[in-house]
Structures are given as structure tokens and as C-alpha cells.
Design a protein around this motif. Structure first.
Motif, PDB file in Angstrom:
ATOM      1  N   ILE A 144       0.860  -1.172   0.000  1.00  0.00           N
ATOM      2  CA  ILE A 144       0.000   0.000   0.000  1.00  0.00           C
ATOM      3  C   ILE A 144       0.899   1.224   0.000  1.00  0.00           C
ATOM      4  O   ILE A 144       1.696   1.411   0.916  1.00  0.00           O
ATOM      5  N   CYS A 145       0.822   2.013  -1.040  1.00  0.00           N
ATOM      6  CA  CYS A 145       1.673   3.195  -1.156  1.00  0.00           C
ATOM      7  C   CYS A 145       0.800   4.403  -0.807  1.00  0.00           C
ATOM      8  O   CYS A 145      -0.090   4.769  -1.572  1.00  0.00           O
ATOM      9  N   ASP A 146       1.062   5.001   0.344  1.00  0.00           N
ATOM     10  CA  ASP A 146       0.242   6.126   0.782  1.00  0.00           C
ATOM     11  C   ASP A 146       0.925   7.438   0.424  1.00  0.00           C
ATOM     12  O   ASP A 146       1.832   7.864   1.117  1.00  0.00           O
ATOM     13  N   GLU A 147       0.513   8.046  -0.664  1.00  0.00           N
ATOM     14  CA  GLU A 147       1.107   9.296  -1.154  1.00  0.00           C
ATOM     15  C   GLU A 147       2.639   9.227  -1.181  1.00  0.00           C
ATOM     16  O   GLU A 147       3.313  10.091  -0.627  1.00  0.00           O
ATOM     17  N   PRO A 148       3.217   8.209  -1.845  1.00  0.00           N
ATOM     18  CA  PRO A 148       4.670   8.031  -1.727  1.00  0.00           C
ATOM     19  C   PRO A 148       5.488   9.135  -2.378  1.00  0.00           C
ATOM     20  O   PRO A 148       6.667   9.252  -2.073  1.00  0.00           O
ATOM     21  N   VAL A 149       4.896   9.920  -3.260  1.00  0.00           N
ATOM     22  CA  VAL A 149       5.712  10.946  -3.920  1.00  0.00           C
ATOM     23  C   VAL A 149       5.262  12.376  -3.642  1.00  0.00           C
ATOM     24  O   VAL A 149       5.880  13.315  -4.136  1.00  0.00           O
ATOM     25  N   SER A 150       4.226  12.556  -2.828  1.00  0.00           N
ATOM     26  CA  SER A 150       3.722  13.935  -2.718  1.00  0.00           C
ATOM     27  C   SER A 150       4.649  14.855  -1.939  1.00  0.00           C
ATOM     28  O   SER A 150       4.534  16.064  -2.044  1.00  0.00           O
ATOM     29  N   ALA A 151       5.583  14.294  -1.154  1.00  0.00           N
ATOM     30  CA  ALA A 151       6.486  15.176  -0.418  1.00  0.00           C
ATOM     31  C   ALA A 151       7.734  15.490  -1.224  1.00  0.00           C
ATOM     32  O   ALA A 151       8.631  16.168  -0.739  1.00  0.00           O
ATOM     33  N   LEU A 152       7.811  14.991  -2.460  1.00  0.00           N
ATOM     34  CA  LEU A 152       9.061  15.108  -3.217  1.00  0.00           C
ATOM     35  C   LEU A 152       8.960  16.127  -4.348  1.00  0.00           C
ATOM     36  O   LEU A 152       7.879  16.407  -4.850  1.00  0.00           O
ATOM     37  N   ASP A 153      10.107  16.629  -4.764  1.00  0.00           N
ATOM     38  CA  ASP A 153      10.159  17.533  -5.909  1.00  0.00           C
ATOM     39  C   ASP A 153       9.820  16.783  -7.198  1.00  0.00           C
ATOM     40  O   ASP A 153      10.008  15.583  -7.288  1.00  0.00           O
ATOM     41  N   VAL A 154       9.359  17.528  -8.195  1.00  0.00           N
ATOM     42  CA  VAL A 154       8.898  16.906  -9.433  1.00  0.00           C
ATOM     43  C   VAL A 154       9.937  15.975 -10.049  1.00  0.00           C
ATOM     44  O   VAL A 154       9.630  14.858 -10.446  1.00  0.00           O
ATOM     45  N   SER A 155      11.183  16.430 -10.137  1.00  0.00           N
ATOM     46  CA  SER A 155      12.179  15.614 -10.822  1.00  0.00           C
ATOM     47  C   SER A 155      12.469  14.343 -10.026  1.00  0.00           C
ATOM     48  O   SER A 155      12.796  13.310 -10.593  1.00  0.00           O
ATOM     49  N   ILE A 156      12.321  14.408  -8.714  1.00  0.00           N
ATOM     50  CA  ILE A 156      12.565  13.240  -7.867  1.00  0.00           C
ATOM     51  C   ILE A 156      11.342  12.314  -7.894  1.00  0.00           C
ATOM     52  O   ILE A 156      11.460  11.094  -7.891  1.00  0.00           O
ATOM     53  N   GLN A 157      10.153  12.927  -7.976  1.00  0.00           N
ATOM     54  CA  GLN A 157       8.915  12.149  -8.105  1.00  0.00           C
ATOM     55  C   GLN A 157       9.026  11.157  -9.243  1.00  0.00           C
ATOM     56  O   GLN A 157       8.701   9.992  -9.101  1.00  0.00           O
ATOM     57  N   ALA A 158       9.504  11.651 -10.375  1.00  0.00           N
ATOM     58  CA  ALA A 158       9.596  10.815 -11.563  1.00  0.00           C
ATOM     59  C   ALA A 158      10.513   9.625 -11.303  1.00  0.00           C
ATOM     60  O   ALA A 158      10.207   8.498 -11.707  1.00  0.00           O
TER      61      ALA A 158
END
Lengths: 336, 324
Positions: free
Chosen positions: A178-192
Motif C-alpha cells: 500500500i503506497c500512501d502518497e509516496p511521492v507527494s512530499a518530493l520535488d517533481v524531478s525526484i517524483q519521476a
């Protein structure tokens, strides 16, 4: 169609509100209300909605971080809510979670090696030497260096920390994450980078994901099927293609039209939803969305719509109920 | 037409134990009357420090070490502390990202608005109260009279942000800085706030500097954009032009790494590595260590910010740009 790995039936999660000297219960926050869905092996099911819609509570209830108030969870052939003690522990290996904030989900006093080997210690697996080998292997799988094993979380950036959290989650070869908002705290380039990593691992380890996010662009990128939640209920559940090409619930439509898009030019916002999410302590009667809905009509304030429709595209909305066909059912184009 | 806002060679340095660090390194731009400039970049690129420098809100160990900020011809950076208090909140105002921390939790919304209105507009108690309520109504807060005496915690996130906007606009500022005003909000509320923002800007003919990390938001609200990285300008120009044909590899990577609605790709383009720590910034171009088009000279020389020959309204700082 592949087999069902998880089935949730009528899940409810209420939190009591206590007040006064005797902490008497004065009310309930209805965080999750009658949620039904299935997850198939190998797919990614998205849960999307705004803050307070119950998506994170639902995620936590599924792995029994919260005990549901009512409902049933079938996981991998077991009645997950009936499991106790060592049986529950054993089954939990197959069910892991990745949290939103990589700054608070890693113990700052533990080295990365200790963080990732915790699952093995807790479940009494592998000897010390083997653990170290496995931890190094895991670090490399998530794109870190095995030499990072003795560093502390504060020495890493947000994206790297999220990689550590992912390494910990896949340590025990789980079946479902279960991935709970795993990328929302990260910068766009890191999100990718993290989204790509999650996709690669899914293929490599044959993982199933339940992916919780408020960001529809991210959901569109990673999910196979999507459930849209509003005030504790699923209002629409369908495949990704259907959801984005042919959204049917007025809330989904409003949500889609509020995504800012690149390259469309400075524009007038057209379909802006009025009002805010009501309180889940005292939700509106009938369809909980009706006070904000541009198409609400008589039954909406009285009867709670059920999640209905063809198997691959269900929605909870009276507009699509044949009983009310005579009323002004506008076409897709007009709605959007 | 003379620009309302002119920033020239702005430099803000933080004197840290590990040595001085230029969070903003010689940034220049101008904004015309009624225009919106979007400043976009990832965390740590210096976009917020730029705005704080303009508002004269930089505190020790930081210091504005160079540059000019002309607001209608007046250099704000040279004003005395007392003079700046007359400008701040009056001629120019700022909206912060987190309304819960920007508002004082122990004072009512009304009190906080009155304070500012009385100071800048020299109104009496009753008139300033009327003005505050009028502003709260203008930004779409229902039952504004009651909200006037509410405390910040009694409002929801979206309402608090509206109250912040009302407060910032209450003295008819000529120049408004909005620092990630919608980042903490849900999408549907974000859409409401952006819409409100645009209609108010039109009504009041305000000049706006809009800061965000979200290219989607930038593309919907701004006329011009300035892309920042490592405290420096990568490129600047008309928003649609830059987004449709970015010349700087960083801008291009930023656009491609964002999942796009309606254009699903198997893998997202990524920018390898992460933003370098202050003391790790390369000698030359700050983006050199992550750039796919890097040349040997990028490591040693800073690319100057120059006008692109074929696009006179765009400026670029890159030795090896993408074809546009």
C-alpha cells in the motif's frame, strides 16, 4: 482476468469523538463508510480524493493499523480480520506499506542497514551475515549503493529516503504494497525517479499496489484501475482509460477539470466546484456530494446512491439510475 | 511603458558556519503593470529567498549583498526600516504558502486585518472594519461578518488562504508576491483560489510575482516565467513559448518529468541525481552535474544570461541549449 488478491467488503471505520471529564463519546467521525472493492494480482489500484476523504484511513485499515469498525477483508485466501497472533504476523509479511513522509517514517537513530534489516529480525528470518548480504542487495535494487549501509537517514535527501522506505517495504517479498502518497512530499524531478522505480519493482517482483494519492496526474501515470473517494465513500470505480476519457460522477468530472495542465495557456477556470468538503462528523443526507453538485435533483438529498453500473465502470450517482431517467440527464459534453 | 517592478542583480547571501552561500545569485527581471511573472523551480532553488529579499524579510545569517529592487522607480532595498514598514502591506504585499503559520493564531482575522488597514489607509475603527468585511466578501468568504471575529483555527485551509488573500489585498497593493499560495490546498480548492486570484488581479490591475514548483499552475496563471536553479536564472520569457519549446535542458527535464494528463508514457523522463547541497554547487553552471547536454566548459564557466537571437523576448543561460 487474473485472480483476486484482496477483497474488501463493506468496510467501515468510525473514530469516536470523546469529550468532557469522563471522556464520553459524543459523536463519530465516519472516515470510511461502506467501501467495497477488489484488487487483482499484479495490478495497481488507485485511491484518489481530496484531503479528508478517507483514502489514507482506508489504506491503514486494510493492513489493520486501524481495526475496522465493520466489514470483511479477504486477503490471499484468508479472512484477514479473523487472523490473530502468529498467524496474523505471518500473513502481514505479505502486506507492506510505504508512507508519505520519508522524514518521519524512518527512525533517525537507526542506520539504513538497521532500518532495512528490522523486518527480518521481527520475523526471525535469516542469520546476521545473511541479513547483511540481503540488505546490500535490497539497497542496490532500489538504486542506492551497498556502501550506504552504515549511514543515517539524515544523510540522505528526500528521494533517497523514500528509496530506503521502499527497500524496507520489499524486504520480505510482500505480495501487496500500500503506497500512501509516496511521492507527494518530493520535488517533481525526484517524483519521476520514484514512480519509475515503483514501476520497475512491480514488474520484477510481481507486486500488487494500492496507490493512494491526491494527484490525478500521478494516478493516471501509475494505476490500472482507479477508485475515486469522497467523504469516506467510493463514488466511482473504473479502469484508468475509462476514468480519464469518460468520467461519469459529477465529482470526478470536477476533479479532472481542476487539474492544472501544462501548455493550455492562461485560461479562465471554468468548471470550478463551489464550497468545500463537509465535515465527516455530520455528513450531508443522501448523496454526500449533493450540496456541491451542479446536477443535484430530488432524490440526491434523500437517498444514498449505491455503487452501480457495468462491472468495469461503477459509480454512485442517481443521475445514472434508470428510475430517474425522465429528469434532466445531461450528456457528457455538457457536463464537462 | 515603464515596468512597475525592476529587479537588478539581486544577490542574497547566507553566512553559514561552512562559509558564505549565495542562495540568490545575481537575478534580474522586470514585470510590467498588470502582468504576472511566474518563478518556478524545485525546493532549494532560491525562489522563496528571492521574494523574501524583495519584502525585506531576510534575517540573519542572511543578507541581501547586492542588487536593486525598484518599485515604481523607488529602490526598496535602500529604505530605512521605518520607511519599509509603510510600503510593506501597503504598496506591496505578500501571500504565504502556509496560512496557518502566517496568521497569528491568538488574534482574530478581523484584528489582524484592521491593524494593517488602519496603518496604511488611515481609517477609523468603523471604516476599517467595514473595509475588512468588504474584502472578506470580495474573496468569497460566506458570512463575512461572523468570520471577521473568528480565529484562524476556526477556518478551513481554503478559507484561511482566502483570508490571507483578503488581507494582502486590503490596502490595494500595486505589487503582490504570492509564494506557493495554493500548494497546501486540494485541487478543487486550488482551482477556486486561482480563479479568484485571476479575477481580482484583473479588477485591480495588479502586478504579480507568482512563485510555485508546479509547472501546471504556472502555465495557467502567468504571462512570463522565470526558471530558477541553484539561485540562478536558467531561462526567462513568455510562459507559453517557454513551455512549448524550452531551450534550457533543465526546463525541458522539468516539463518531461511531470506526469501529463492525457499523455501516458511507460517511463517518465527523470533528472538524474538531486539538487546539490549549497557547498557542492559546481563551479560553472549549477545544473552541470545533472545535465544531459553537459560540455566541458559547463563545469568551469558560468553561462551568461543572454537574449536568444531568434527570440528577442527570451533570455537563456546555457552553453549547449536545445534547438527551439
Amino acid at each position: 482476468m487474473s485472480e483476486i488478491i484482496l477483497e474488501a467488503k463493506n468496510i467501515k471505520k468510525y473514530f469516536p469523538i470523546k469529550k468532557g471529564f469522563f471522556m464520553r463519546e459524543v459523536g463519530q467521525v465516519k472516515a470510511v463508510e461502506d467501501v467495497d472493492f477488489i484488487v487483482r494480482r499484479g495490478e495497481t489500484l488507485g485511491l484518489v480524493g481530496e484531503s479528508g476523504c478517507g483514502k489514507s484511513t482506508l489504506g491503514r485499515t486494510l493492513i489493520r493499523l486501524y481495526e475496522p469498525t465493520a466489514g470483511e477483508i479477504q486477503f490471499d485466501g484468508h479472512n484477514f480480520l479473523k487472523l490473530k497472533g502468529s498467524e496474523l504476523r505471518k500473513k502481514r509479511r505479505d502486506l507492506q506499506m510505504i508512507f508519505q513522509d520519508p522524514y518521519s517514517s524512518l527512525d533517525p537513530r537507526m542506520t539504513v542497514g538497521q532500518v532495512i534489516e528490522q523486518p527480518f529480525i521481527i520475523h526471525g528470518l535469516l542469520q546476521k551475515k545473511e541479513r547483511e548480504v540481503r540488505v546490500k542487495q535490497l539497497l542496490e535494487m532500489v538504486g542506492l549503493k551497498s556502501s550506504h549501509i552504515n549511514r543515517y537517514p539524515h544523510e540522505f535527501s528526500g528521494g533517497q529516503r523514500q528509496r530506503i522506505a521502499i527497500a524496507r517495504a520489499i524486504a520480505l517479498d510482500p505480495k501487496l504494497i500500500i503506497c500512501d502518497e509516496p511521492v507527494s512530499a518530493l520535488d517533481v524531478s525526484i517524483q519521476a525517479q520514484i514512480l519509475n522505480l515503483l514501476k520497475d519493482l512491480q514488474k520484477r517482483l510481481n507486486l500488487t499496489y494500492i496507490f493512494i494519492s491526491h494527484d490525478l496526474s500521478v494516478i493516471e501515470h501509475v494505476c490500472d484501475r482507479v477508485a475515486v473517494m469522497y467523504l469516506g465513500r467510493i463514488v466511482e470505480l473504473t479502469t484508468r482509460e475509462e476514468l480519464f476519457a469518460n468520467p461519469q460522477h459529477p465529482y470526478t468530472q470536477a476533479l479532472l477539470s481542476s487539474i492544472p495542465t501544462i501548455g493550455t495557456g492562461k485560461k479562465k477556470m471554468s468548471k470550478v466546484l463551489i464550497g468545500e468538503i463537509p465535515s465527516p462528523i455530520n455528513p450531508p443526507s443522501g448523496c454526500t456530494f449533493h450540496p456541491r453538485c451542479p446536477h443535484s435533483f430530488e432524490p440526491c438529498s434523500k437517498i444514498i446512491p449505491a455503487l452501480e453500473g457495468p462491472v468495469d465502470h461503477t459509480k454512485a450517482c442517481h443521475l445514472y439510475d434508470p428510475k430517474y431517467k425522465k429528469t434532466n440527464l445531461t450528456t457528457q459534453k455538457e457536463l464537462l | 511603458m515603464n515596468p512597475v517592478v525592476e529587479v537588478k542583480d539581486l544577490e542574497t547571501t547566507f553566512f553559514l558556519k561552512s562559509g558564505p552561500f549565495k542562495a540568490v545569485n545575481r537575478i534580474s527581471y522586470s514585470i510590467n503593470q498588470g502582468e504576472t511573472l511566474g518563478i518556478v523551480g524545485e525546493s532549494g532553488c532560491g525562489k522563496s529567498v528571492t521574494s523574501f529579499s524583495l519584502m525585506r524579510l531576510i534575517e540573519k545569517p542572511g543578507l541581501v549583498t547586492n542588487g536593486q529592487f525598484l518599485l515604481n522607480g523607488k529602490n526598496i532595498l535602500l529604505l530605512k526600516d521605518q520607511e519599509i514598514e509603510n510600503v510593506r502591506g501597503g504598496e506591496m504585499a505578500m501571500i504565504f504558502q502556509e496560512p496557518m503559520t502566517a496568521l497569528n493564531p491568538v488574534l482574530t482575522i478581523g484584528y489582524q486585518m484592521d491593524e494593517q488597514i488602519k496603518k496604511h489607509m488611515r481609517l477609523n475603527d468603523k471604516d476599517s472594519r467595514d473595509r475588512a468585511i468588504e474584502m472578506l466578501q470580495l474573496v468569497g468568504i460566506p458570512s463575512a461578518k461572523e468570520r471577521y471575529s473568528a480565529y484562524p483555527h476556526q477556518l478551513s485551509g481554503g478559507m484561511r488562504q482566502r483570508a490571507m488573500i483578503a488581507m494582502a489585498l486590503s490596502c490595494n497593493p500595486k505589487f503582490l508576491i504570492a509564494d506557493e499560495p495554493t500548494t497546501a490546498l486540494d485541487v478543487t480548492i486550488q482551482a477556486q483560489i486561482l480563479e479568484l486570484f485571476q479575477s481580482l488581479q484583473e479588477k485591480m490591475n495588479m502586478t504579480v510575482q507568482f512563485i510555485t514548483h508546479d509547472l501546471g499552475v504556472i502555465s495557467e496563471v502567468s504571462d512570463k516565467v522565470l526558471v530558477m536553479y541553484g539561485g540562478q536564472t536558467c531561462e526567462t520569457g513568455p510562459t507559453q513559448d517557454i513551455i512549448n519549446s524550452p531551450a534550457h535542458p533543465y526546463t525541458a527535464a522539468l516539463i518531461l518529468s511531470r506526469p501529463q494528463h492525457g499523455q501516458r508514457v511507460e517511463r517518465l523522463k527523470t533528472i538524474e541525481g538531486s539538487v546539490p547541497a549549497p557547498h557542492e554547487l559546481p563551479q560553472g553552471c549549477p545544473f552541470a552535474n545533472r545535465c544531459p547536454n553537459v560540455l566541458p566548459q559547463c563545469w568551469t564557466h558560468k553561462p551568461p544570461l543572454e537574449t536568444i537571437a531568434s527570440r528577442p523576448d527570451r533570455k537563456l543561460a546555457c552553453f549547449n541549449p536545445l534547438p527551439i
